[in-house]
Design a protein around this motif. Structure first.
Motif, mmCIF file in Angstrom:
data_model
loop_
_atom_site.group_PDB
_atom_site.id
_atom_site.type_symbol
_atom_site.label_atom_id
_atom_site.label_comp_id
_atom_site.label_asym_id
_atom_site.label_seq_id
_atom_site.Cartn_x
_atom_site.Cartn_y
_atom_site.Cartn_z
ATOM 1 N N GLN A 235 -34.264 17.323 -34.583
ATOM 2 C CA GLN A 235 -33.779 18.653 -34.199
ATOM 3 C C GLN A 235 -34.226 19.005 -32.785
ATOM 4 O OE1 GLN A 235 -35.047 21.539 -37.205
ATOM 5 N NE2 GLN A 235 -32.882 21.928 -37.613
ATOM 6 N N ASP A 236 -35.493 18.787 -32.507
ATOM 7 C CA ASP A 236 -36.030 19.102 -31.180
ATOM 8 C C ASP A 236 -35.372 18.246 -30.107
ATOM 9 O OD1 ASP A 236 -38.116 20.482 -29.503
ATOM 10 O OD2 ASP A 236 -38.747 18.400 -29.197
ATOM 11 N N LEU A 238 -32.365 16.886 -30.171
ATOM 12 C CA LEU A 238 -30.972 17.287 -29.961
ATOM 13 C C LEU A 238 -30.876 18.574 -29.142
ATOM 14 C CD1 LEU A 238 -29.473 16.524 -33.493
ATOM 15 C CD2 LEU A 238 -29.343 15.132 -31.421
ATOM 16 N N ARG A 239 -31.880 19.423 -29.242
ATOM 17 C CA ARG A 239 -31.882 20.663 -28.445
ATOM 18 C C ARG A 239 -32.241 20.418 -26.990
ATOM 19 N NH1 ARG A 239 -34.451 23.065 -33.094
ATOM 20 N NH2 ARG A 239 -36.463 22.586 -32.133
ATOM 21 N N THR A 240 -33.176 19.488 -26.762
ATOM 22 C CA THR A 240 -33.734 19.335 -25.414
ATOM 23 C C THR A 240 -33.089 18.226 -24.592
ATOM 24 O OG1 THR A 240 -35.473 17.898 -26.306
ATOM 25 C CG2 THR A 240 -35.956 20.259 -26.158
ATOM 26 N N ASP A 241 -32.813 17.075 -25.201
ATOM 27 C CA ASP A 241 -32.277 15.945 -24.440
ATOM 28 C C ASP A 241 -31.541 14.984 -25.369
ATOM 29 O OD1 ASP A 241 -31.752 14.244 -22.318
ATOM 30 O OD2 ASP A 241 -33.685 13.212 -22.460
ATOM 31 N N PRO A 242 -30.376 15.369 -25.866
ATOM 32 C CA PRO A 242 -29.684 14.536 -26.861
ATOM 33 C C PRO A 242 -29.336 13.159 -26.315
ATOM 34 C CG PRO A 242 -28.255 16.286 -26.044
ATOM 35 C CD PRO A 242 -29.623 16.586 -25.538
ATOM 36 N N ALA A 263 -26.425 19.722 -36.718
ATOM 37 C CA ALA A 263 -26.177 20.038 -35.313
ATOM 38 C C ALA A 263 -24.702 20.115 -34.978
ATOM 39 C CB ALA A 263 -26.848 19.001 -34.413
ATOM 40 N N ARG A 264 -23.839 19.692 -35.931
ATOM 41 C CA ARG A 264 -22.414 19.666 -35.632
ATOM 42 C C ARG A 264 -21.612 20.268 -36.764
ATOM 43 N NH1 ARG A 264 -20.600 14.182 -33.188
ATOM 44 N NH2 ARG A 264 -18.844 15.525 -32.695
#
Length: 365
Positions: A235-236, A238-242, A263-264
């Motif tokens: 989760q982290d 995907l939020r910061t640097d997918p 996330a989608r």
């Protein structure tokens, strides 16, 4: 109760390994030593009438990491099933906190006078290696399973070539992702204290460097083979640097998948989002193609071990490929190896074959 090898060894002032060789009529023992051991064994009642049938039972203990790892759960079940299928084997299963070398070593020391053979999935750590040597010195045969600890004290290793497995994962990602276009890859690791995980990571890096230099490892994340931690870390990320692709070296696939799905939008995972799904999977640039529901590129996801969970993740296209090692085969082979060693007829250790599972070739349960 029939006297143990350890008791005879203490009475004789010898190592249990020497006593074991005498009682199993193996070479490498001087005549006077053999006579002394046999005399003490007779005095203590080791050869009492009627005890011979009981002595044919081989006592085997298996030590696996505890936790939510679906593969380890299946492996433990298969180990007990394989042992139960043999009338000459008595087996026990012990689950130890997977990343605690102290607890693992303590359990191995405890088993010295309780068993004849031990199969373990363990950390390559000085305390664990010392405990394996103590088991060997007490006459207990030890084999590593799934992840090796290559020291002379262990009898053999039953498991895949983990370095080759990592290289195979890199080859898959290199084929899945667009050629000659820079892409970021995230690598999830259970723990590099497991030699198997370390070897997979080394093999993965090696082949990317050789064949696919446009694929860059942007993150290496340690998740302790825990699906809840894997979920939070993903989760982290995907939020910061997918990343464009994820390679999970160990367990935790369910946690990663949960984060990817949340996330989608749900419709992004529907079958109609894949108009060219009939094309060969290795021929389509999966990560670069936007679907109907989102303009974000889909993340390619490759992991290890076919379980009920990863089977579902392949079917719903959350995972693209699973590199499998057959736990039933590994359980069968380590039981054969350990029992043969106890009976004085050692067999060579076995390296199971790697198999890549896609959505299209999932075997029946």
């Amino acid at each position: 109760m029939r006297p143990t090898i350890s008791l005879i060894a203490r009475e004789a002032g010898m190592s249990t390994a020497t006593v074991d060789r005498v009682l199993n009529d193996r070479d490498g023992v001087r005549g006077k030593t053999r006579d002394r051991v046999l005399a003490i064994a007779n005095r203590l009642g080791y050869f009492v009438p009627g005890a011979e049938s009981a002595s044919q039972d081989v006592r085997v203990d298996f030590v696996l990491p505890a936790g939510t790892n679906s593969f380890m759960t299946a492996l433990g079940r298969h180990l007990l099933e394989e042992a139960a299928a043999r009338p000459d084997v008595q087996a026990r299963l012990h689950l130890i906190e997977g990343f605690d070398a102290n607890k693992l070593a303590k359990k191995l020391y405890e088993l010295r006078e309780q068993t004849q053979a031990v199969g373990l999935v363990g950390l390559d750590h000085p305390q664990v290696r010392d405990a394996i040597m103590a088991l060997r010195d007490s006459g207990v045969h030890v084999s590593t399973l799934v992840s090796d600890i290559p020291i002379s004290a262990r009898l053999g290793y039953v498991g895949i070539d983990n370095r080759a497995a990592g290289r195979l994962a890199a080859l898959l990602l290199g084929r899945f992702l667009p050629q000659h276009t820079e892409r970021k890859v995230a690598v999830f690791v259970g723990s590099l204290a497991y030699r198997g995980h370390e070897e997979r990571e080394m093999g993965f890096r090696s082949l990317l460097s050789e064949e696919f230099p446009h694929l860059r490892i942007a993150h290496t994340l340690e998740i302790g083979d825990d699906r809840d931690r894997a979920f939070a870390v993903t989760q982290d990320l995907l939020r910061t640097d997918p990343p464009h692709a994820i390679y999970n070296i160990g367990a935790g696939n369910q946690g990663i998948a949960r984060a990817l799905k949340e996330a989608r939008p749900a419709e992004a995972w529907a079958a109609d989002a894949w108009p060219d799904a009939a094309r060969p999977i290795a021929a389509r640039p999966i990560a670069a193609r936007p679907d109907k529901a989102s303009s974000a590129p889909r993340i390619v996801f490759v992991g290890h071990d076919l379980t009920e969970a990863t089977r579902r993740l392949l079917l719903d296209r959350t995972m693209d490929a699973v590199i499998d090692q057959n736990p039933r085969v590994e359980a069968r082979e380590i039981v054969k190896l350990l029992v043969a060693a106890v009976k004085g007829a050692p067999e060579p250790s076995y390296l199971p074959r790697l198999q890549v599972i896609f959505r299209e070739n999932i075997p029946e349960p």
